[in-house]
Design a protein around this motif. Structure first.
Motif, PDB file in Angstrom:
ATOM      1  N   GLU A 124       0.829  -1.197   0.000  1.00  0.00           N
ATOM      2  CA  GLU A 124       0.000   0.000   0.000  1.00  0.00           C
ATOM      3  C   GLU A 124       0.868   1.254   0.000  1.00  0.00           C
ATOM      4  OE1 GLU A 124      -4.007  -1.438   2.443  1.00  0.00           O
ATOM      5  OE2 GLU A 124      -2.547  -0.101   3.401  1.00  0.00           O
ATOM      6  N   THR A 137     -16.774  16.460   4.314  1.00  0.00           N
ATOM      7  CA  THR A 137     -15.681  15.526   4.645  1.00  0.00           C
ATOM      8  C   THR A 137     -14.989  15.945   5.940  1.00  0.00           C
ATOM      9  OG1 THR A 137     -15.293  14.910   2.343  1.00  0.00           O
ATOM     10  CG2 THR A 137     -13.456  14.614   3.879  1.00  0.00           C
ATOM     11  N   VAL A 149      -1.003  12.144   2.440  1.00  0.00           N
ATOM     12  CA  VAL A 149      -1.906  13.055   3.156  1.00  0.00           C
ATOM     13  C   VAL A 149      -2.137  14.286   2.295  1.00  0.00           C
ATOM     14  CG1 VAL A 149      -2.192  14.505   5.194  1.00  0.00           C
ATOM     15  CG2 VAL A 149      -1.143  12.236   5.411  1.00  0.00           C
ATOM     16  N   GLY A 179      -9.237  13.481   8.721  1.00  0.00           N
ATOM     17  CA  GLY A 179      -8.859  12.104   9.017  1.00  0.00           C
ATOM     18  C   GLY A 179      -9.561  11.086   8.141  1.00  0.00           C
ATOM     19  N   THR A 180     -10.446  11.550   7.233  1.00  0.00           N
ATOM     20  CA  THR A 180     -11.142  10.626   6.336  1.00  0.00           C
ATOM     21  C   THR A 180     -10.164  10.026   5.331  1.00  0.00           C
ATOM     22  OG1 THR A 180     -13.198  11.888   6.534  1.00  0.00           O
ATOM     23  CG2 THR A 180     -12.998  10.401   4.642  1.00  0.00           C
ATOM     24  N   ASP A 181     -10.253   8.709   5.134  1.00  0.00           N
ATOM     25  CA  ASP A 181      -9.399   8.012   4.170  1.00  0.00           C
ATOM     26  C   ASP A 181     -10.148   7.783   2.863  1.00  0.00           C
ATOM     27  OD1 ASP A 181      -7.259   7.844   5.902  1.00  0.00           O
ATOM     28  OD2 ASP A 181      -7.809   5.853   6.648  1.00  0.00           O
ATOM     29  N   HIS A 182      -9.490   8.044   1.753  1.00  0.00           N
ATOM     30  CA  HIS A 182     -10.011   7.726   0.427  1.00  0.00           C
ATOM     31  C   HIS A 182      -9.118   6.638  -0.178  1.00  0.00           C
ATOM     32  CE1 HIS A 182     -11.845  11.649   1.157  1.00  0.00           C
ATOM     33  NE2 HIS A 182     -12.693  11.399   0.158  1.00  0.00           N
ATOM     34  N   VAL A 183      -9.730   5.534  -0.598  1.00  0.00           N
ATOM     35  CA  VAL A 183      -8.985   4.397  -1.140  1.00  0.00           C
ATOM     36  C   VAL A 183      -9.047   4.443  -2.661  1.00  0.00           C
ATOM     37  CG1 VAL A 183      -8.765   1.888  -1.223  1.00  0.00           C
ATOM     38  CG2 VAL A 183      -9.508   3.005   0.895  1.00  0.00           C
ATOM     39  N   HIS A 200       0.630   5.383   1.015  1.00  0.00           N
ATOM     40  CA  HIS A 200      -0.138   6.313   1.838  1.00  0.00           C
ATOM     41  C   HIS A 200       0.359   7.734   1.595  1.00  0.00           C
ATOM     42  CE1 HIS A 200      -2.211   3.399   4.602  1.00  0.00           C
ATOM     43  NE2 HIS A 200      -1.293   2.623   4.075  1.00  0.00           N
ATOM     44  N   ILE A 250      -3.867   4.951  -0.377  1.00  0.00           N
ATOM     45  CA  ILE A 250      -4.735   5.486   0.681  1.00  0.00           C
ATOM     46  C   ILE A 250      -4.415   6.968   0.857  1.00  0.00           C
ATOM     47  CG2 ILE A 250      -5.582   5.156   3.022  1.00  0.00           C
ATOM     48  CD1 ILE A 250      -5.780   2.652   1.257  1.00  0.00           C
ATOM     49  N   VAL A 251      -5.423   7.811   0.564  1.00  0.00           N
ATOM     50  CA  VAL A 251      -5.258   9.256   0.698  1.00  0.00           C
ATOM     51  C   VAL A 251      -6.028   9.720   1.936  1.00  0.00           C
ATOM     52  CG1 VAL A 251      -5.510  11.506  -0.401  1.00  0.00           C
ATOM     53  CG2 VAL A 251      -5.081   9.469  -1.800  1.00  0.00           C
ATOM     54  N   THR A 252      -5.333  10.287   2.895  1.00  0.00           N
ATOM     55  CA  THR A 252      -5.959  10.783   4.127  1.00  0.00           C
ATOM     56  C   THR A 252      -6.138  12.294   4.026  1.00  0.00           C
ATOM     57  OG1 THR A 252      -4.923   9.032   5.424  1.00  0.00           O
ATOM     58  CG2 THR A 252      -5.748  10.927   6.633  1.00  0.00           C
TER      59      THR A 252
END
Length: 380
Positions: free
Chosen positions: A258, A303, A262, A306-310, A260, A327-329
């Motif tokens: 994965e 939104t 931000v 701290g919301t994660d977008h996959v 990651h 994973i975009v936070t």
């Protein structure tokens, strides 16, 4: 006396059976274990029987009717045969003796290679310059000067080892040691090659191309067979191992397969929603097509921080196929400095929403694994 009867084995016994019987009887009748004079005589008989049956030529001669081979303690009995009986050490048979070969396999080598995260993820071919050993061209690995040849060692006469004979109550015990004059090679290089000093190899620098497969990570080792150092006497080359070290990336971090990252948004964009165009990890590579250099992120209205977008399939390829996710936070930024106009607008918004005097709401922390399990199994 029949050596088969002495060891208690059939005439068609294999080498392993003969050796096992000899070890057992030798332990039982050795003078250090059994001081009985009869046991000492039996120990001699057992040792001599093993001397015959462990030597293919002597065993064949006995099987053809050559009883004379069992006529006393032979000179071929060595100290290593006794050690073999008590400690299971090999090397006492004739086929394991003789001069050492000058040609030996080269050592394996390890070098470390720093690559970027994108190169580790998608693979790359790198050129490496290594300090290594190659076969000497002048002497072709022989170690001798042009026109010269190794001479037979006068001390051991080419055997590579010399014998020392000692007398004991067992008879003559002979021990073999590597010849000090020739270091066990059986030959002496009187006129060594000037380029390699008799080693048969020389140091040099060479350039190698190494293909790094997609999906490697910190500590992954790429194996290059026979790309290490050439051995002494131009022996076979060892292997080369390239250990990967992945450099840190400014935007992305890796966790398994994965990726990651931000993204920070102003409070208004998070509340109203927005669409963002963000760079992919592939954009670090010059060969990446334009359409693969960015991806779209749809941030829905409301939104929370701290919301994660996959983003499916935008992570790191696996060494065995497949590809991880990105994973975009989202982190929502609260403004820290407001001018009078901005502050007035926010106060108006707070009044419309009835938030001039907000009441904070306490919430329990996230339950651990055992807490959630307890909620599931608890009676209602």
């Amino acid at each position: 006396m029949d050596p088969y009867e002495v060891l208690g084995v059939p005439k068609d016994a294999d080498d392993a059976t003969i050796k096992k019987a000899y070890r057992k009887l030798a332990r039982e009748n050795h003078p250090d274990v059994n001081p009985d004079p009869i046991a000492q005589e039996k120990f001699k008989d057992v040792s001599h029987a093993y001397e015959i049956l462990s030597d293919p030529q002597k065993r064949a001669a006995y099987d053809r009717g050559g009883d004379g081979v069992f006529g006393g303690f032979g000179q071929g009995f060595t100290f290593t045969d006794i050690m073999d009986a008590f400690f299971g050490q090999g090397g006492g048979t004739a086929q394991n003796r003789g001069p050492r070969p000058r040609q030996r396999r080269g050592q394996d080598a390890l070098i470390r290679l720093d690559i970027s995260l994108a190169e580790a993820a998608f693979g790359v071919t790198k050129e490496l310059e290594v300090d290594t050993a190659i076969g000497c061209v002048t002497c072709q690995g022989a170690g001798t000067a042009p026109g010269a040849r190794p001479a037979i060692c006068e001390t051991c006469r080419g055997a590579g080892e010399v014998a020392q004979v000692q007398r004991s109550f067992l008879g003559e015990i002979r021990t073999l040691r590597p010849c000090a004059a020739c270091k066990g090679y059986g030959t002496v290089i009187a006129d060594p090659c000037r380029d390699c000093a008799g080693e048969g190899r020389v140091r040099t620098h060479k350039t190698l191309k190494v293909a790094i497969p997609p999906g490697v990570d910190n500590g992954t080792r790429v194996h290059l067979a026979e790309q290490g150092e050439v051995g002494v006497g131009a022996g076979p080359a060892g292997d080369l191992y390239v250990e990967i070290r992945v450099e840190k990336h400014d935007l992305f971090t890796r966790q398994g397969n994965e990726l990651h990252c931000v993204v920070t948004l102003p409070m208004t964009a998070a509340a109203l929603g927005t669409k963002l165009t963000l760079p992919t990890l592939e954009s670090d590579l010059e060969s990446t097509p334009e359409e693969d250099r960015t991806f779209a992120l749809d941030v829905r209205p409301g939104t929370q921080s701290g919301t994660d977008h996959v983003i499916k399939g935008r992570g790191v390829p696996g060494l065995r196929g497949g590809r991880g996710d990105l994973i975009v936070t989202v982190v929502v930024e609260t403004p820290t400095k407001l001018d009078e106009g901005q502050e007035e607008l926010l106060q108006q918004l707070a009044a419309v929403r009835g938030e001039q005097r907000p009441v904070g709401q306490l919430r329990a922390t996230k339950k651990g694994v055992f807490g959630r399990l307890r909620d599931v199994v608890a009676p209602h």
